[in-house]
Write an enzyme that holds these catalytic residues in place. Sequence first.
Site, PDB file in Angstrom:
ATOM      1  CB  SER A   6      23.700  -4.834 160.167  1.00  0.00           C
ATOM      2  OG  SER A   6      24.316  -6.069 160.426  1.00  0.00           O
ATOM      3  CD  GLU A  34      24.675  -1.390 157.178  1.00  0.00           C
ATOM      4  OE1 GLU A  34      25.385  -1.651 158.169  1.00  0.00           O
ATOM      5  OE2 GLU A  34      24.460  -2.215 156.266  1.00  0.00           O
ATOM      6  NE  ARG A  57      28.065  -2.536 155.281  1.00  0.00           N
ATOM      7  CZ  ARG A  57      29.258  -3.116 155.042  1.00  0.00           C
ATOM      8  NH1 ARG A  57      30.121  -2.544 154.202  1.00  0.00           N
ATOM      9  NH2 ARG A  57      29.559  -4.274 155.584  1.00  0.00           N
TER      10      ARG A  57
HETATM   11  C1  LIG Z   1      19.228 -10.852 155.779  1.00  0.00           C
HETATM   12  C2  LIG Z   1      20.041  -9.660 155.304  1.00  0.00           C
HETATM   13  C3  LIG Z   1      21.435  -9.725 155.343  1.00  0.00           C
HETATM   14  C4  LIG Z   1      22.202  -8.621 154.915  1.00  0.00           C
HETATM   15  N1  LIG Z   1      23.571  -8.723 154.938  1.00  0.00           N
HETATM   16  C5  LIG Z   1      24.314  -7.687 154.514  1.00  0.00           C
HETATM   17  C6  LIG Z   1      25.748  -7.773 154.516  1.00  0.00           C
HETATM   18  O1  LIG Z   1      26.342  -8.774 154.861  1.00  0.00           O
HETATM   19  N2  LIG Z   1      26.448  -6.699 154.090  1.00  0.00           N
HETATM   20  C7  LIG Z   1      25.837  -5.560 153.660  1.00  0.00           C
HETATM   21  O2  LIG Z   1      26.535  -4.614 153.260  1.00  0.00           O
HETATM   22  N3  LIG Z   1      24.491  -5.452 153.638  1.00  0.00           N
HETATM   23  C8  LIG Z   1      23.723  -6.477 154.055  1.00  0.00           C
HETATM   24  N4  LIG Z   1      22.353  -6.371 154.036  1.00  0.00           N
HETATM   25  C9  LIG Z   1      21.714  -5.106 153.615  1.00  0.00           C
HETATM   26  C10 LIG Z   1      21.393  -5.006 152.119  1.00  0.00           C
HETATM   27  O3  LIG Z   1      21.209  -6.284 151.546  1.00  0.00           O
HETATM   28  C11 LIG Z   1      22.495  -4.245 151.368  1.00  0.00           C
HETATM   29  O4  LIG Z   1      22.630  -2.925 151.845  1.00  0.00           O
HETATM   30  C12 LIG Z   1      22.211  -4.194 149.857  1.00  0.00           C
HETATM   31  O5  LIG Z   1      23.339  -3.655 149.210  1.00  0.00           O
HETATM   32  C13 LIG Z   1      20.974  -3.375 149.494  1.00  0.00           C
HETATM   33  O6  LIG Z   1      20.654  -3.635 148.136  1.00  0.00           O
HETATM   34  P1  LIG Z   1      19.181  -3.447 147.581  1.00  0.00           P
HETATM   35  O7  LIG Z   1      19.206  -3.739 146.148  1.00  0.00           O
HETATM   36  O8  LIG Z   1      18.229  -4.249 148.391  1.00  0.00           O
HETATM   37  O9  LIG Z   1      18.989  -1.891 147.837  1.00  0.00           O
HETATM   38  P2  LIG Z   1      17.674  -1.161 148.378  1.00  0.00           P
HETATM   39  O10 LIG Z   1      17.436  -1.583 149.790  1.00  0.00           O
HETATM   40  O11 LIG Z   1      16.579  -1.303 147.406  1.00  0.00           O
HETATM   41  O12 LIG Z   1      18.203   0.344 148.400  1.00  0.00           O
HETATM   42  C14 LIG Z   1      19.213   0.737 149.319  1.00  0.00           C
HETATM   43  C15 LIG Z   1      19.737   2.116 148.919  1.00  0.00           C
HETATM   44  O13 LIG Z   1      20.381   2.032 147.663  1.00  0.00           O
HETATM   45  C16 LIG Z   1      19.790   2.941 146.744  1.00  0.00           C
HETATM   46  N5  LIG Z   1      19.817   2.323 145.422  1.00  0.00           N
HETATM   47  C17 LIG Z   1      19.291   1.135 145.045  1.00  0.00           C
HETATM   48  N6  LIG Z   1      19.520   0.911 143.748  1.00  0.00           N
HETATM   49  C18 LIG Z   1      20.213   1.984 143.280  1.00  0.00           C
HETATM   50  C19 LIG Z   1      20.733   2.354 142.005  1.00  0.00           C
HETATM   51  N7  LIG Z   1      20.611   1.547 140.945  1.00  0.00           N
HETATM   52  N8  LIG Z   1      21.387   3.538 141.887  1.00  0.00           N
HETATM   53  C20 LIG Z   1      21.524   4.353 142.959  1.00  0.00           C
HETATM   54  N9  LIG Z   1      21.032   4.083 144.187  1.00  0.00           N
HETATM   55  C21 LIG Z   1      20.381   2.901 144.345  1.00  0.00           C
HETATM   56  C22 LIG Z   1      18.384   3.173 147.245  1.00  0.00           C
HETATM   57  O14 LIG Z   1      17.883   4.404 146.783  1.00  0.00           O
HETATM   58  C23 LIG Z   1      18.617   3.152 148.748  1.00  0.00           C
HETATM   59  O15 LIG Z   1      19.090   4.405 149.180  1.00  0.00           O
HETATM   60  C24 LIG Z   1      21.562  -7.452 154.443  1.00  0.00           C
HETATM   61  C25 LIG Z   1      20.150  -7.409 154.387  1.00  0.00           C
HETATM   62  C26 LIG Z   1      19.402  -8.495 154.809  1.00  0.00           C
HETATM   63  C27 LIG Z   1      17.897  -8.447 154.702  1.00  0.00           C
END
Ligand SMILES: Cc1cc2nc3c(=O)[nH]c(=O)nc-3n(C[C@H](O)[C@H](O)[C@H](O)COP(=O)(O)OP(=O)(O)OC[C@H]3O[C@@H](n4cnc5c(N)ncnc54)[C@H](O)[C@@H]3O)c2cc1C
Length: 302
Positions: free
Chosen positions: A221, A291, A172
């Site tokens: 998480s 995280e 992560r």
């Molecule tokens: C129900 C649920 C289940 C989940 N299960 C998992 C799982 O199994 N495994 C897991 O790893 N995560 C899980 N997550 C967490 C989350 O979905 C992941 O971390 C996901 O990768 C975040 O993506 P996002 O587009 O929503 O990023 P955001 O939440 O919008 O951003 C997260 C971070 O990434 C950065 N970011 C976003 N886009 C870019 C870009 N284009 N360039 C550079 N930086 C960027 C942002 O600045 C921020 O720091 C879960 C979340 C939920 C709600």
Amino acid sequence: MSAVMKTIAPRGRLRYDEPMARHTSWRVGGPARRLFEPADVDDLALFLSGLPEGEPLFWIGLGSNLLVRDGGIPGTVIMTAGLLNGMASTGQETLRVEAGVPCAKVARYAARLGLSGAEFLAGIPGTMGGALAMNAGAFGGETWTRVEQVETLDRRGRRRRRDRADYRVGYREVRGPAGEWFIAATLGLEKGETDTGGARIKALLRRRAETQPMGLASCGSVFRNPQGGHAAQLIEASGLKGLCVGAACVSEKHANFIINTGGATAADIEALIARVMEIVERVHGVRLIPEVKVVGRAAHDA
Ligand SMILES: Cc1cc2nc3c(=O)[nH]c(=O)nc-3n(C[C@H](O)[C@H](O)[C@H](O)COP(=O)(O)OP(=O)(O)OC[C@H]3O[C@@H](n4cnc5c(N)ncnc54)[C@H](O)[C@@H]3O)c2cc1C
């Protein structure tokens, strides 16, 4: 005929004082001073090239790993979800995926092409960009084990292509060249069977539904798993399932999830995170590390 100088303006939409609660899966967060929705990558590059020096810049995908504080974000937010949405196969076993494509779409697209290795993305409710930034993973799969190259933009709108070797990647955690954000990735997958990919996705989603509170406002998480252990087990063994601050509560189904049960503030969630950390450390001697990314300013600082 007189020559008329035409300034080229970005085609995307710029919003002011946009509530971030609309763009995060916890449904909390104060306003972003500006939020830009680009028409495409070139449009985003153009917008960034005109950004004032020193303007705070923050990128979001689907906001599924973000706690935006109640005072909001005093700067410009770049939104990618569903906007930078190109996806195509670029070779027998490679896909180019833009940053705003939802992870679930990548998993389904790969499976339809008979490519295996992206199934784990099916249940991650974020974008490709967020998965790259977080090295998102599930059920043994991790984003960066599939990355061959990425494309980035810097704050002046300059575009670069980078190799995997330019990044230090861990659990992560991803460290790469400072001041660059992801606009696309090339993923390396393997030839598989079309029907087995789809079946694996269904099985993984079923396992998720059995163990996680689906359909509720959360960010997945909250804490990273400590070395050799599980954050959820430590929280549950500390008797914290169901603990609430305001309307933010530790899930009864999965102790590493915090649910906004309706009307929670970011301050409630942040206070609950701190409380869980304090109690787990007291009971087990383990300092949990969040995280989720916490950004923005508190309501009283806004
Ligand atoms: C129900 C649920 C289940 C989940 N299960 C998992 C799982 O199994 N495994 C897991 O790893 N995560 C899980 N997550 C967490 C989350 O979905 C992941 O971390 C996901 O990768 C975040 O993506 P996002 O587009 O929503 O990023 P955001 O939440 O919008 O951003 C997260 C971070 O990434 C950065 N970011 C976003 N886009 C870019 C870009 N284009 N360039 C550079 N930086 C960027 C942002 O600045 C921020 O720091 C879960 C979340 C939920 C709600």
